[in-house]
Design an enzyme around this catalytic site. Structure first.
Site, PDB file in Angstrom:
ATOM      1  N   SER A 164       0.817  -1.206   0.000  1.00 46.81           N
ATOM      2  CA  SER A 164       0.000   0.000   0.000  1.00 46.81           C
ATOM      3  C   SER A 164       0.858   1.267   0.000  1.00 46.81           C
ATOM      4  O   SER A 164       1.713   1.402  -0.858  1.00 46.81           O
ATOM      5  CB  SER A 164      -0.959  -0.054   1.189  1.00 46.81           C
ATOM      6  OG  SER A 164      -2.094   0.694   0.902  1.00 46.81           O
TER       7      SER A 164
ATOM      8  N   LYS B 197       4.218   2.128  -2.416  1.00 49.43           N
ATOM      9  CA  LYS B 197       4.582   3.312  -3.217  1.00 49.43           C
ATOM     10  C   LYS B 197       6.037   3.666  -2.891  1.00 49.43           C
ATOM     11  O   LYS B 197       6.853   3.916  -3.773  1.00 49.43           O
ATOM     12  CB  LYS B 197       3.675   4.510  -2.874  1.00 49.43           C
ATOM     13  CG  LYS B 197       2.155   4.238  -2.955  1.00 49.43           C
ATOM     14  CD  LYS B 197       1.354   5.493  -2.599  1.00 49.43           C
ATOM     15  CE  LYS B 197      -0.024   5.277  -1.976  1.00 49.43           C
ATOM     16  NZ  LYS B 197      -1.042   4.673  -2.748  1.00 49.43           N
TER      17      LYS B 197
ATOM     18  N   TRP C  38      -9.940   0.434  -5.140  1.00 47.02           N
ATOM     19  CA  TRP C  38      -9.355   1.734  -4.798  1.00 47.02           C
ATOM     20  C   TRP C  38      -7.942   1.854  -5.371  1.00 47.02           C
ATOM     21  O   TRP C  38      -7.486   2.932  -5.747  1.00 47.02           O
ATOM     22  CB  TRP C  38      -9.350   1.864  -3.268  1.00 47.02           C
ATOM     23  CG  TRP C  38      -8.973   3.210  -2.725  1.00 47.02           C
ATOM     24  CD1 TRP C  38      -7.975   3.466  -1.835  1.00 47.02           C
ATOM     25  CD2 TRP C  38      -9.603   4.480  -2.978  1.00 47.02           C
ATOM     26  NE1 TRP C  38      -7.931   4.802  -1.534  1.00 47.02           N
ATOM     27  CE2 TRP C  38      -8.926   5.446  -2.224  1.00 47.02           C
ATOM     28  CE3 TRP C  38     -10.663   4.876  -3.790  1.00 47.02           C
ATOM     29  CZ2 TRP C  38      -9.265   6.795  -2.241  1.00 47.02           C
ATOM     30  CZ3 TRP C  38     -11.010   6.230  -3.811  1.00 47.02           C
ATOM     31  CH2 TRP C  38     -10.315   7.163  -3.040  1.00 47.02           C
TER      32      TRP C  38
ATOM     33  N   HIS D 101      -7.727  -5.581  -0.110  1.00 46.20           N
ATOM     34  CA  HIS D 101      -6.473  -4.868   0.113  1.00 46.20           C
ATOM     35  C   HIS D 101      -5.748  -5.440   1.342  1.00 46.20           C
ATOM     36  O   HIS D 101      -6.214  -5.292   2.471  1.00 46.20           O
ATOM     37  CB  HIS D 101      -6.860  -3.402   0.371  1.00 46.20           C
ATOM     38  CG  HIS D 101      -5.725  -2.468   0.459  1.00 46.20           C
ATOM     39  ND1 HIS D 101      -4.968  -2.104  -0.630  1.00 46.20           N
ATOM     40  CD2 HIS D 101      -5.214  -1.785   1.513  1.00 46.20           C
ATOM     41  CE1 HIS D 101      -4.053  -1.231  -0.253  1.00 46.20           C
ATOM     42  NE2 HIS D 101      -4.168  -1.020   1.046  1.00 46.20           N
TER      43      HIS D 101
HETATM   44  C1  GCU Z   1      -5.421   4.902   1.764  1.00 48.22           C
HETATM   45  C2  GCU Z   1      -4.846   5.665   0.595  1.00 48.22           C
HETATM   46  C3  GCU Z   1      -4.032   4.755  -0.341  1.00 48.22           C
HETATM   47  C4  GCU Z   1      -3.031   3.958   0.447  1.00 48.22           C
HETATM   48  C5  GCU Z   1      -3.726   3.232   1.588  1.00 48.22           C
HETATM   49  C6  GCU Z   1      -2.774   2.466   2.521  1.00 48.22           C
HETATM   50  O1  GCU Z   1      -6.419   4.043   1.315  1.00 48.22           O
HETATM   51  O2  GCU Z   1      -5.892   6.298  -0.090  1.00 48.22           O
HETATM   52  O3  GCU Z   1      -3.353   5.519  -1.319  1.00 48.22           O
HETATM   53  O4  GCU Z   1      -2.341   3.063  -0.400  1.00 48.22           O
HETATM   54  O5  GCU Z   1      -4.409   4.171   2.401  1.00 48.22           O
HETATM   55  O6  GCU Z   1      -1.629   2.832   2.683  1.00 48.22           O
HETATM   56  O7  GCU Z   1      -3.231   1.483   3.105  1.00 48.22           O
END
Ligand code: GCU
Length: 390
Positions: free
Chosen positions: A229, A233, A320, A370
């Site tokens: 998540s 990134k 998402w 997720h």
């Molecule tokens: C939120 C956010 C995402 C991210 C996520 C996470 O949902 O919008 O961009 O990847 O948190 O880190 O779990």
């Protein structure tokens, strides 16, 4: 785009006016990639998305804080410190490392943030933190130890750093964490193109790699950067910037990670910058609802791992994070692998659910939501076995 600002700009350049690189004869795309294009793309990501991290003005010192045998895991746990010092202050990034106990040779290591809860004596894998203000929900609690044993039994080590130690996940105007060591209102204000929190996390991963490199028991040529998540990134950006990482793994990284921004599916650039204004550089905010103006897109970030193996994973219900956009990134990044005559992900089809596809660019779409699960880890281990031969 050609400028029409003055008549001069319409006069074609004579060959003698060309920039040096245009005059050089380039024989193949790999050479162009290595001598120009890669660096250009890194710059574009720095200037428009993640911001520029400092490459000087700091000193590092490493310390071995603790070492312990954990009989029940058949593992050794080491805690290491990377002390970062600048003229504005000092900060310590702690790495917790688990290694298989009986191994005659140095271990390859998976390194990420919050791969387990490093504050506990007994690690809880995949259990990330609760944000500084307690606002971020925990992921589902995994079977403690089971995954860790699986990883260690296959001959890999596992190392974690705590993102909040590197840079707290909150918008404070870039005044805490690593940012405070490099910026002050008075003489080094945080500029539009300077690193955001993801950039700081990626930098922290590299400083943890520096610490791992001081250990003989770690095979520093085979450290895999991995993240889930928001940490996914950061892992992609860390792998792009720091070519010492032997392999890069992005688990459900979504917007600002592996997902193509221009698709505007799931989370968008406008949304991510509104809710997490501190993650990227401030220049990125200008691209909300103007994704087509971005000079790069996220498949180019994945391509910056080339020719090293990279793995992108999505989850079916994680809309998402735009699973198909993540797949497309893996697919389009493969072009750069072709420059090296190695196969990336060259099948022009969507993968079958719960199957891994691709060679040096791996991809799977897992059923479910997720998360980072045992299935994901199994695929990463298989991928690492195939390319790193521990
Ligand atoms: C939120 C956010 C995402 C991210 C996520 C996470 O949902 O919008 O961009 O990847 O948190 O880190 O779990």
């Amino acid at each position: 785009m050609m400028s029409h600002a003055s008549d001069d700009s319409m006069v074609p350049l004579s060959e003698t006016d060309w920039p040096l690189f245009m005059k050089q004869k380039v024989s193949d795309p790999k050479t162009v990639w290595e001598t120009h294009r890669r660096a250009e793309i890194v710059n574009l990501f720095e200037n428009h998305i993640y911001g520029k991290a400092p490459d000087d003005g700091f000193q590092l010192a490493f310390e071995r804080l603790e070492e312990k045998v954990l009989e029940h895991l058949n593992a050794r746990r080491l805690r290491l410190a990377t002390h970062v010092k600048t003229r504005l202050g000092q900060l310590t990034i702690k790495t917790t490392l688990f290694l298989p106990i009986e191994k005659g040779k140095p271990s390859p290591v998976f390194l990420g943030m919050h791969l387990f809860d490093s504050s506990r004596e007994i690690p809880v894998i995949g259990q990330p933190w609760i944000g500084p203000r307690g606002q971020f929900p925990k992921l589902a609690k995994k079977e403690p130890e089971v995954l860790l044993k699986m990883i260690l039994n296959r001959g890999y080590g596992l190392a974690t750093i705590d993102a909040n130690e590197v840079d707290p996940d909150e918008h404070d105007g870039f005044k805490n964490g690593l940012h405070a060591l490099f910026h002050s209102e008075k003489d080094a204000p945080h500029e539009k193109g300077d690193w955001g929190t993801l950039g700081a996390w990626a930098w922290g991963l590299s400083r943890s790699l520096d610490a791992l490199k001081t250990l003989e028991v770690v095979d520093a040529r085979r450290v895999i950067v991995i993240g889930h998540s928001r940490m996914g990134k950061a892992a992609l950006w860390a792998g792009a910037k720091d070519e010492r990482f032997a392999m890069v793994i992005s688990n459900n990284s979504g917007c600002g990670g592996a997902a193509i921004s221009r698709r505007m599916k799931g989370e968008t650039v406008a949304h991510i910058n509104r809710v997490f204004p501190h993650w990227f550089c401030r220049s990125f905010h200008a691209y909300g609802n103007r994704e087509n103006q971005l000079p790069v897109d996220q498949h180019m970030l994945v391509a910056l791992s080339a020719p090293r193996p990279v793995y992108i994973a999505s989850a079916e219900k994680d809309t998402w994070a735009d699973p198909f956009g993540e797949f497309l990134s893996a697919y389009y990044a493969s072009e750069v692998y072709r420059y090296y005559e190695i196969e990336g992900l060259d099948k022009d089809v969507r993968p079958v659910l719960n199957h891994s596809v691709g060679d040096h660019v791996g991809y799977h779409l897992r059923s479910g939501r997720h998360d980072i699960t045992a299935f994901d880890w199994l695929k990463y281990l298989e991928f690492a076995d195939r390319h790193l031969e521990p």
